[in-house]
Design a protein around this motif. Structure first.
Motif, PDB file in Angstrom:
ATOM      1  N   LYS A  69     -11.784  -6.125  -4.641  1.00 23.95           N
ATOM      2  CA  LYS A  69     -11.899  -5.652  -3.264  1.00 23.95           C
ATOM      3  C   LYS A  69     -10.531  -5.275  -2.689  1.00 23.95           C
ATOM      4  N   THR A  70      -9.521  -6.033  -3.063  1.00 24.22           N
ATOM      5  CA  THR A  70      -8.170  -5.743  -2.575  1.00 24.22           C
ATOM      6  C   THR A  70      -7.695  -4.389  -3.087  1.00 24.22           C
ATOM      7  N   ILE A  71      -7.853  -4.159  -4.385  1.00 23.31           N
ATOM      8  CA  ILE A  71      -7.426  -2.887  -4.965  1.00 23.31           C
ATOM      9  C   ILE A  71      -8.228  -1.736  -4.378  1.00 23.31           C
ATOM     10  N   GLU A  72      -9.521  -1.952  -4.184  1.00 22.58           N
ATOM     11  CA  GLU A  72     -10.361  -0.902  -3.610  1.00 22.58           C
ATOM     12  C   GLU A  72      -9.908  -0.561  -2.183  1.00 22.58           C
ATOM     13  N   SER A  73      -9.606  -1.568  -1.395  1.00 21.46           N
ATOM     14  CA  SER A  73      -9.146  -1.327  -0.028  1.00 21.46           C
ATOM     15  C   SER A  73      -7.817  -0.582  -0.019  1.00 21.46           C
ATOM     16  N   LEU A  74      -6.923  -0.976  -0.901  1.00 29.24           N
ATOM     17  CA  LEU A  74      -5.608  -0.329  -0.968  1.00 29.24           C
ATOM     18  C   LEU A  74      -5.739   1.136  -1.387  1.00 29.24           C
ATOM     19  N   THR A  75      -6.562   1.412  -2.390  1.00 25.70           N
ATOM     20  CA  THR A  75      -6.685   2.792  -2.864  1.00 25.70           C
ATOM     21  C   THR A  75      -7.290   3.691  -1.793  1.00 25.70           C
ATOM     22  N   ARG A  76      -8.276   3.187  -1.048  1.00 22.67           N
ATOM     23  CA  ARG A  76      -8.871   3.986   0.023  1.00 22.67           C
ATOM     24  C   ARG A  76      -7.849   4.237   1.135  1.00 22.67           C
ATOM     25  N   LEU A  77      -7.108   3.214   1.484  1.00 18.14           N
ATOM     26  CA  LEU A  77      -6.105   3.338   2.539  1.00 18.14           C
ATOM     27  C   LEU A  77      -5.025   4.343   2.149  1.00 18.14           C
ATOM     28  N   LEU A  78      -4.533   4.227   0.928  1.00 15.64           N
ATOM     29  CA  LEU A  78      -3.480   5.125   0.470  1.00 15.64           C
ATOM     30  C   LEU A  78      -3.989   6.556   0.300  1.00 15.64           C
ATOM     31  N   ASP A  79      -5.189   6.699  -0.249  1.00 17.37           N
ATOM     32  CA  ASP A  79      -5.748   8.027  -0.464  1.00 17.37           C
ATOM     33  C   ASP A  79      -5.969   8.756   0.861  1.00 17.37           C
ATOM     34  N   GLY A  80      -6.339   8.017   1.880  1.00 15.12           N
ATOM     35  CA  GLY A  80      -6.622   8.653   3.157  1.00 15.12           C
ATOM     36  C   GLY A  80      -5.421   8.873   4.047  1.00 15.12           C
ATOM     37  N   PHE A  81      -4.405   7.994   3.953  1.00 13.42           N
ATOM     38  CA  PHE A  81      -3.362   8.022   4.965  1.00 13.42           C
ATOM     39  C   PHE A  81      -1.924   8.079   4.441  1.00 13.42           C
ATOM     40  N   TYR A  82      -1.699   7.847   3.151  1.00 14.54           N
ATOM     41  CA  TYR A  82      -0.307   7.746   2.698  1.00 14.54           C
ATOM     42  C   TYR A  82       0.309   9.129   2.549  1.00 14.54           C
ATOM     43  N   PRO A  83       1.364   9.455   3.306  1.00 15.67           N
ATOM     44  CA  PRO A  83       1.949  10.808   3.270  1.00 15.67           C
ATOM     45  C   PRO A  83       2.590  11.171   1.937  1.00 15.67           C
ATOM     46  N   LEU A  84       3.062  10.176   1.182  1.00 17.43           N
ATOM     47  CA  LEU A  84       3.836  10.458  -0.032  1.00 17.43           C
ATOM     48  C   LEU A  84       3.025  10.228  -1.308  1.00 17.43           C
ATOM     49  N   LEU A  85       1.707  10.230  -1.199  1.00  8.65           N
ATOM     50  CA  LEU A  85       0.871   9.907  -2.352  1.00  8.65           C
ATOM     51  C   LEU A  85       1.151  10.815  -3.539  1.00  8.65           C
ATOM     52  N   ASN A  86       1.191  12.114  -3.319  1.00 10.41           N
ATOM     53  CA  ASN A  86       1.437  13.057  -4.414  1.00 10.41           C
ATOM     54  C   ASN A  86       2.916  13.169  -4.737  1.00 10.41           C
ATOM     55  N   LYS A  87       3.745  13.091  -3.723  1.00 10.78           N
ATOM     56  CA  LYS A  87       5.194  13.160  -3.931  1.00 10.78           C
ATOM     57  C   LYS A  87       5.670  12.050  -4.853  1.00 10.78           C
ATOM     58  N   ALA A  88       4.987  10.898  -4.803  1.00 13.84           N
ATOM     59  CA  ALA A  88       5.382   9.758  -5.622  1.00 13.84           C
ATOM     60  C   ALA A  88       5.254  10.033  -7.113  1.00 13.84           C
TER      61      ALA A  88
END
Length: 471
Positions: A69-88
């Motif tokens: 559940k923790t990993i699932e929550s993190l991936t959804r949060l990052l996929d939706g809101f993290y500005p540097l997801l692809n830049k990383a």
């Protein structure tokens, strides 16, 4: 831009399966959490052994459902809101040594791993984000931020006349005669190499290794400096090999890591079960921010600064000191401006607006420094908005804010639109804080910032915001 500089932190409060937890022994002889409680109550002590904290942390069992559940929550949060997801995903530019990351894929791989206990899992996730060397992207667990650790020795680094950089003892709260002794080795290895390796692997505050090295020795950054840590160290003690003028030969000093915490947190548990219930599995009624663990104030005092600076330069003059925030010095014809903290609440008034008197005091400090006839000034860093203010103060014809953009996903668009509509005080999406990167004209609506840009980063093409500046 407030959003650009805000911490992107996911605070995780674990919710474990109590049935699996019930198998643990709670006898105080075997329970590190209980031993900590007993010492706190009977001896009124705020200092605890490394072994007791380690046992307290490791008593909470691993739960694969919670991990998933923790990993699932993190991936959804990052996929939706993290500005540097692809830049990383892109390799670092020349001169930097951080790792490129396929964040979502690598996070999901953690679900396939097994862990000895919950602490082991949380530390792995925490270090996953640390390795990105992006200080605005953190994973914090209430469960394992209750204690901080100190060995009663703090360090600093100097460059000798021959150009060699060495490590020295800044302060020793047990034996002051060790102050200013050279630290030649730490745990049998060259001291400089140990600090450098710690900065490379364990400090996340910058992508520049030089900045991370300075942070590792900066006691203002208690919690992720080498000497004061918010995370359980790998070993219970450290052996420092010292070389002092008073001794003809080098000698070893062994110091145990001492754990300490905020008394308000220590009152919340008396064994591992109540630690789990009240610290890890906190409800709305007993929620707290346990990562405020009472890390002791190891900031460099003005007296100690004077001692070190006087040794390194003659003619030191104190020009102005602004509370516990900024200090102005003159050494010969060189001005030194020292910012003591990365966050200073007094820069805001009761309405969350900038405190004009506070900034006027900074201006006066520079005027006083200028009136002494200094020819150069050195800014050692600090809160980013203060840095921008000082840059404009010293170089008024410049624009100190870098241009930026960020991914415009559907969740991000919804959040920006709704927050802009609410226009609440301190709103991170207040359009008055944004300006067009080219025209410097402030945005007046959420649509202004959305733009129609499509960029390919990390081999992924997505919609990005208009190029903007923080104003």
């Amino acid at each position: 831009m407030k959003f650009h500089f805000a911490f992107f932190a996911f605070v995780f409060s674990s919710i474990l399966n109590v049935q699996s937890y019930a198998t643990l022994r709670e006898d105080s002889i075997f329970d590190g959490c209980a031993r900590i409680h007993n010492k706190f109550v009977t001896k009124k002590s705020n200092n605890f052994s490394y072994e007791d904290v380690k046992d307290c942390y490791e008593r909470i069992p691993f739960d694969s459902l919670i991990a998933s559940k923790t990993i699932e929550s993190l991936t959804r949060l990052l996929d939706g809101f993290y500005p540097l997801l692809n830049k990383a995903k892109e390799p670092p530019q020349s001169g930097f040594s951080f790792k490129s990351r396929d964040i979502l894929t690598e996070l999901n791989l953690l679900k396939e791993k097994s862990f000895q206990n919950l602490y082991d899992f949380i530390i792995n996730v925490k270090h996953f984000f640390y390795d990105m060397k992006e200080p605005h992207t953190l994973f914090i667990s209430d469960c394992f931020s209750t204690f901080a650790f100190f060995t009663n020795i703090t360090l600093y680094s100097v460059v000798k006349d021959d150009g060699e950089q060495i490590i020295k003892v800044f302060d020793d709260t047990i034996d002051s005669s060790n102050i200013d002794c050279e630290v030649t080795h730490i745990n049998g290895r060259q001291a400089f190499e140990v600090i450098f390796e710690f900065a490379q692997d364990s400090v996340y505050t910058s992508r520049d290794i030089g900045v991370r090295f300075n942070t590792a020795l900066d006691h203002n950054h208690s919690g992720y400096s080498f000497s004061v840590r918010a995370e359980l160290p790998e070993t219970p003690s450290i052996v420092y090999t010292l070389k002092c003028c008073k001794h003809t030969r080098s000698f070893n000093v062994t110091r145990n890591w001492v754990a300490f915490s905020n008394p308000k947190l220590l009152e919340r548990f008396n064994n591992s079960r109540t630690y789990f219930t009240n610290i890890c599995n906190a409800t709305k009624e007993n929620k707290h921010m346990s990562y405020s663990n009472g890390i002791r104030d190891t900031r460099i005092s003005s007296n100690n600064i004077h001692r070190i600076m006087t040794k390194q330069a003659e003619g030191l003059t104190i020009i102005k000191i602004i509370d516990d925030f900024m200090e102005f010095y003159k050494i010969k014809d060189f001005g030194v401006v020292r910012i003591l903290t990365v966050h200073y609440p007094k820069m805001y008034d009761e309405n969350d607006k900038f405190n004009s008197a506070f900034f006027a005091n900074i201006i006066q400090g520079f005027k006083d420094l200028r009136n002494t006839g200094v020819k150069k000034a050195n800014n050692l860093g600090g809160y980013v908005l203060i840095s921008a203010f000082i840059s404009l103060l010293l170089f008024p014809d410049t624009y100190p804010s870098f241009e930026f953009d960020f991914r415009i996903t559907e969740p991000m668009k919804l959040a920006i639109t709704e927050q802009f509509r609410l226009a609440t005080p301190g709103n991170v999406f207040d359009m008055s804080d944004y300006a067009d990167a080219i025209t410097h004209i402030n945005f007046t609506s959420a649509n202004d910032i959305f733009g129609n840009n499509s960029f390919t980063r990390g081999n992924i093409t997505e919609h990005y915001s208009k190029k903007s500046r923080f104003k």
